[in-house]
Write an enzyme that holds these catalytic residues in place. Structure first.
Site, short mmCIF file in Angstrom:
data_model
loop_
_atom_site.label_atom_id
_atom_site.label_comp_id
_atom_site.label_asym_id
_atom_site.label_seq_id
_atom_site.Cartn_x
_atom_site.Cartn_y
_atom_site.Cartn_z
N CYS A 247 0.84 -1.21 0.00
CA CYS A 247 0.00 0.00 0.00
C CYS A 247 0.87 1.26 0.00
CB CYS A 247 -0.92 -0.03 1.22
SG CYS A 247 -1.67 1.54 1.65
N CYS B 241 0.29 3.55 2.96
CA CYS B 241 0.90 2.99 4.17
C CYS B 241 2.39 3.33 4.21
CB CYS B 241 0.72 1.47 4.21
SG CYS B 241 -1.00 0.92 4.17
N CYS C 10 -8.84 19.27 13.27
CA CYS C 10 -9.53 20.27 12.43
C CYS C 10 -9.00 21.68 12.68
CB CYS C 10 -11.03 20.19 12.72
SG CYS C 10 -11.99 21.62 12.18
N CYS D 6 -11.63 24.17 13.79
CA CYS D 6 -11.99 23.96 15.20
C CYS D 6 -10.99 24.67 16.11
CB CYS D 6 -12.02 22.47 15.53
SG CYS D 6 -13.16 21.51 14.51
#
Length: 433
Positions: free
Chosen positions: A55, A58, A186, A189
């Site tokens: 992957c 990964c 975030c 946020c």
């Protein structure tokens, strides 16, 4: 010979790729044979990556994951599962793609999926949020402030919400709530955090502000259909259900939040009770702890019958509704019953009805000089709310003594019955007449 060389090269490449982490990286290699012992039966919080050697994402995560393990050493354990070598664990925990990162917190059988940015910092913040959740669970927590580092709102006035305390604190209370659903990674946020904390401080006593980590409490976020961060929901006053939640559509500065929430607060605040002063207790109930107390002295019931008095009381209740957001106290007494109160506020001597607005904390008051009418009182109270008008010190610089009297029964007054005197038995001299 050339073919053998190719096979050896392929074996070397595959072997080197599959060996993502070495013991020196601090990442524990987890397999079906050691997973329960290392993770499930361990009290520590674990961050576990499920990966496949082939992957590309990964492989890109490797340097950040190594950095994560180094940063969390001694605080949170970091492990990895080669799901390509054995699919038992990935099947057990519902892994559908690579890399998948799960945080194993207090409930090891129900780990939290990490869906944030694939950086060491973001993953660490999510892991530390899980640590904090576990600690508060042990201590019976829930009422503290949210961690500013996790992207939530810092400050003692912001209440941290979890799946365990959400319904009790929000739905089962009579309070008005604004709840922020955030993600630790975030950026928006993080920008909101100081504004949210500032707004919580300004709205204290009117509207409660809470924050819930939607990545740590995914079921609660899903219940409220949270699709992005931050998402802010409004919960009205009174007992409520999840379906009563409304979308917040205001700005994201403290002043925007305060303005929006204050409008909701005013709409939900009940009109103040207009209390007749009949003893010390009723006086305290009406005025104690209030920023200002509006005190009216109405004419004696013999000078103003029930219809007349009720007209005055209706006017006061109407204005109490209009100025309810001020949270003032409202009280009234019959003229001549509470003489110490009238003297301390310098009302009554020029006739009834009369009104004074008093600040018992500062021991200052202001007297209505205009007409005792809806318009006259409205103008007077409007000036008071703007800080205008003449004030004077309360006479004696202390609260006046209140005497106990019978409350008004709502009826017209009755003149005392005159006693008939029989003069026939009295012998009076003509000179005496």
């Amino acid at each position: 010979m050339r073919q053998l060389g190719s096979i050896l090269l392929l074996a070397f490449v595959v072997g080197s790729v599959s060996a993502f982490y070495s013991p020196s990286d601090g990442v524990v290699e987890l397999t079906p044979s050691n997973f329960d012992r290392e993770v499930v039966k361990d009290d520590a919080i674990w961050v576990v990556e499920f990966y496949a050697p082939w992957c590309g994402h990964c492989q890109s995560l490797v340097p950040e994951y190594k950095k994560l393990a180094k940063a969390l050493k001694g605080v949170v354990k970091v492990g990895s599962v080669n799901a390509d070598a054995d699919s038992t664990l990935s099947g057990q925990f519902g892994v559908r793609g690579f890399p998948t990162i799960k945080i194993f917190g207090a409930n090891k059988k129900s780990p939290t999926d990490y869906n944030g940015q694939r950086t060491a910092k973001a993953i660490a913040e999510a892991a530390l949020a899980e640590v904090k959740k576990k600690v508060q669970g042990v201590l019976g927590g829930g009422g503290g402030s949210s961690s500013g580092g996790s992207g939530s709102s810092s400050g003692d006035d912001v209440i941290e919400l979890t799946e365990d305390n959400f319904d009790k604190l929000v739905l089962n209370s009579d309070d008005i709530w604004l709840v922020e659903f955030f993600a630790p990674w975030c950026g928006h946020c993080k920008n909101l955090a100081p504004e949210w904390a500032k707004a919580a401080k300004e709205l204290k006593g009117k509207v409660k502000l809470g924050a819930l980590d939607a990545t740590a409490h995914q079921s609660k976020a899903a219940e409220y259909n949270v699709r992005g961060y931050p998402t802010i929901k409004f919960f009205p006053a009174g007992s409520k259900r999840a379906s009563d939640a409304q979308e917040y559509d205001g700005g994201r500065t403290a002043s925007d939040i305060v303005s929006w929430a204050s409008d909701k607060h005013v709409a939900n605040v009940p009109a103040p009770e207009l209390i007749e002063i009949t003893n010390e207790s009723t006086f305290e109930t009406a005025c104690e702890g209030k920023p200002l107390c509006v005190v009216s002295v109405l004419p004696h019931i013999l000078d103003c019958d029930a219809k007349c008095r009720n007209k005055f009381l209706d006017t006061l209740r109407t204005l109490g509704e209009k100025f309810k957001q001020k949270q003032w106290g409202w009280a009234w007494a019959e003229g001549g019953q509470q003489l110490a109160l009238e003297e301390s506020l310098e009302v009554g001597g020029f006739g009834y009805p009369a009104m004074a607005v008093v600040n018992f904390k500062k021991m200052k008051f202001s007297v209505l000089k205009g007409s005792f009418s809806k318009d006259g009182i409205n103008e007077f109270l409007r000036d008071i709310s703007y800080g205008r008008g003449h004030t004077a010190p309360v006479r004696g610089a202390k609260k006046p003594a209140i005497v106990s009297v019978d409350p008004w029964d709502g009826k017209d007054g009755q003149l005392p019955t005159e006693e008939d005197i029989d003069l026939s038995d009295i012998d009076l001299d003509k000179d005496e007449l």
